[in-house]
Design an enzyme around this catalytic site. Structure first.
Site, short mmCIF file in Angstrom:
data_model
loop_
_atom_site.label_atom_id
_atom_site.label_comp_id
_atom_site.label_asym_id
_atom_site.label_seq_id
_atom_site.Cartn_x
_atom_site.Cartn_y
_atom_site.Cartn_z
N ARG A 105 3.94 -1.13 -21.85
CA ARG A 105 2.69 -0.92 -22.58
C ARG A 105 2.47 0.57 -22.77
O ARG A 105 2.69 1.38 -21.86
CB ARG A 105 1.52 -1.60 -21.88
CG ARG A 105 1.30 -1.20 -20.46
CD ARG A 105 0.08 -1.86 -19.90
NE ARG A 105 -0.41 -1.10 -18.77
CZ ARG A 105 -1.57 -1.28 -18.21
NH1 ARG A 105 -2.39 -2.20 -18.67
NH2 ARG A 105 -1.93 -0.54 -17.19
N THR A 109 -2.73 3.51 -25.64
CA THR A 109 -3.39 2.39 -26.34
C THR A 109 -3.40 1.12 -25.50
O THR A 109 -4.14 0.19 -25.79
CB THR A 109 -2.66 2.07 -27.66
OG1 THR A 109 -1.33 1.62 -27.32
CG2 THR A 109 -2.54 3.29 -28.55
N ASP A 201 1.16 0.89 -9.81
CA ASP A 201 2.13 0.64 -10.87
C ASP A 201 3.34 -0.06 -10.27
O ASP A 201 4.12 0.55 -9.51
CB ASP A 201 2.54 1.98 -11.52
CG ASP A 201 3.41 1.75 -12.75
OD1 ASP A 201 4.45 1.06 -12.63
OD2 ASP A 201 3.05 2.24 -13.82
N ASP A 204 6.87 1.49 -10.94
CA ASP A 204 7.09 2.74 -10.20
C ASP A 204 7.32 2.46 -8.72
O ASP A 204 8.16 3.11 -8.07
CB ASP A 204 5.89 3.68 -10.37
CG ASP A 204 5.86 4.30 -11.76
OD1 ASP A 204 6.84 4.15 -12.51
OD2 ASP A 204 4.83 4.93 -12.08
C1 PRP Z 1 3.61 -3.26 -16.29
C2 PRP Z 1 3.82 -4.65 -15.74
C3 PRP Z 1 3.58 -5.51 -16.95
C4 PRP Z 1 2.52 -4.75 -17.69
C5 PRP Z 1 1.19 -5.41 -17.46
O1 PRP Z 1 4.72 -2.84 -17.01
O2 PRP Z 1 5.08 -4.84 -15.18
O3 PRP Z 1 4.72 -5.70 -17.75
O4 PRP Z 1 2.49 -3.43 -17.13
O5 PRP Z 1 0.22 -4.80 -18.23
P1 PRP Z 1 -0.49 -5.55 -19.44
O6 PRP Z 1 -0.87 -6.91 -18.96
O7 PRP Z 1 -1.69 -4.69 -19.70
O8 PRP Z 1 0.45 -5.59 -20.61
P2 PRP Z 1 4.83 -1.35 -17.59
O9 PRP Z 1 4.26 -1.29 -18.96
O10 PRP Z 1 4.25 -0.39 -16.60
O11 PRP Z 1 6.38 -1.15 -17.74
P3 PRP Z 1 7.51 -1.08 -16.61
O12 PRP Z 1 7.62 -2.45 -15.99
O13 PRP Z 1 8.72 -0.70 -17.39
O14 PRP Z 1 7.09 -0.05 -15.60
N1 URA Z 2 0.81 -2.56 -14.68
C1 URA Z 2 0.98 -2.26 -13.37
O1 URA Z 2 2.12 -2.08 -12.92
N2 URA Z 2 -0.10 -2.20 -12.58
C2 URA Z 2 -1.34 -2.40 -13.03
O2 URA Z 2 -2.31 -2.33 -12.25
C3 URA Z 2 -1.51 -2.69 -14.39
C4 URA Z 2 -0.42 -2.78 -15.20
#
Ligand code: PRP
Ligand code: URA
Length: 209
Positions: A105, A109, A201, A204
């Site tokens: 995401r 935005t 996160d 991370d």
């Molecule tokens: C995190 C998580 C989901 C998303 C959730 O991924 O693993 O995929 O955020 O958020 P949303 O419901 O608002 O879409 P992230 O975008 O941080 O990517 P990553 O897994 O590559 O760190």
């Molecule tokens: N994605 C994450 O990894 N953590 C949150 O709290 C929200 C979105």
């Protein structure tokens, strides 16, 4: 708060591990191990009502009829963080095929950005478990399900760890028929789209980035 088509896995062992996982002092090694264990445990609840079919089996003593899963299974982690649950699920469902959907995401935005899709060719005929530890705004999971539906998948379950009420509502506005399984429904999102109290996160913390 009550939601339709939402299953909270409130098993005491899952809740204990989830609490340890939320702890900010858990390093990525511990975080990965706990997430992996919870994913395995959740499989029991997520698959509880899957149909089975009879299968003859020869024991060391006689022939009998056992039961096995009726349909093939495809596991689809949403990259990256969904990978942290994949091995735990596969340990319980070792015959599952595996697809991948890359969605992140946008930090400003909060809109989902799809960047990778690779699904098994016969996915439409299988039970699909879509996995991602976090359901925040719901954008990533909504986009992933849209992609699966375009691939003609009819049987999808979305499995996450922590869900925000905002994400559950948004997800079911788009995909009311898809069951959500989670280990906790948290309070709310903050102004940056993070789940409160949440666990930070997930990507991370899994990858140490
Ligand atoms: C995190 C998580 C989901 C998303 C959730 O991924 O693993 O995929 O955020 O958020 P949303 O419901 O608002 O879409 P992230 O975008 O941080 O990517 P990553 O897994 O590559 O760190
Ligand atoms: N994605 C994450 O990894 N953590 C949150 O709290 C929200 C979105």
């Amino acid at each position: 708060m009550s939601f339709q088509n939402l299953n909270v896995v409130d098993h005491p062992v899952v809740q204990t591990k989830l609490t340890e996982l939320r702890d900010y002092t858990a390093d990525h090694r511990k975080f990965r191990a706990l997430l992996d264990e919870i994913a395995s445990l959740m499989v029991y609840e997520v698959t509880r009502d899957w149909p089975t079919t009879p299968r003859p089996v020869q024991t060391p003593l006689e022939r009998t009829t056992g039961r096995v899963l009726a349909r093939r299974v495809t596991l689809v982690p949403i990259l990256r963080a969904g990978l942290g649950m994949a091995e735990g699920v596969l340990r319980m469902l070792p015959d599952a095929r595996r697809g991948h959907l890359g969605v992140y995401r946008d930090e400003k935005t909060l809109e989902p950005v799809s960047y990778y899709q690779k699904l098994p060719p016969d996915i439409a005929a299988t039970e699909v478990l879509l996995i991602d530890p976090m359901l925040a705004t719901g954008g990533s999971a909504i986009a992933a399900v849209e992609f699966l539906k375009k691939a003609q998948v009819h049987s999808i379950r979305f499995v996450c760890l922590v869900a925000a009420p905002e994400g559950i509502t948004a997800f079911h506005r788009h995909h009311p028929e898809i069951p959500i399984f989670c280990a906790a429904v948290d309070r709310q999102l903050n102004d940056k789209g993070y789940i409160l109290p949440g666990l930070g996160d997930a990507g991370d913390r899994i990858f140490g980035t």
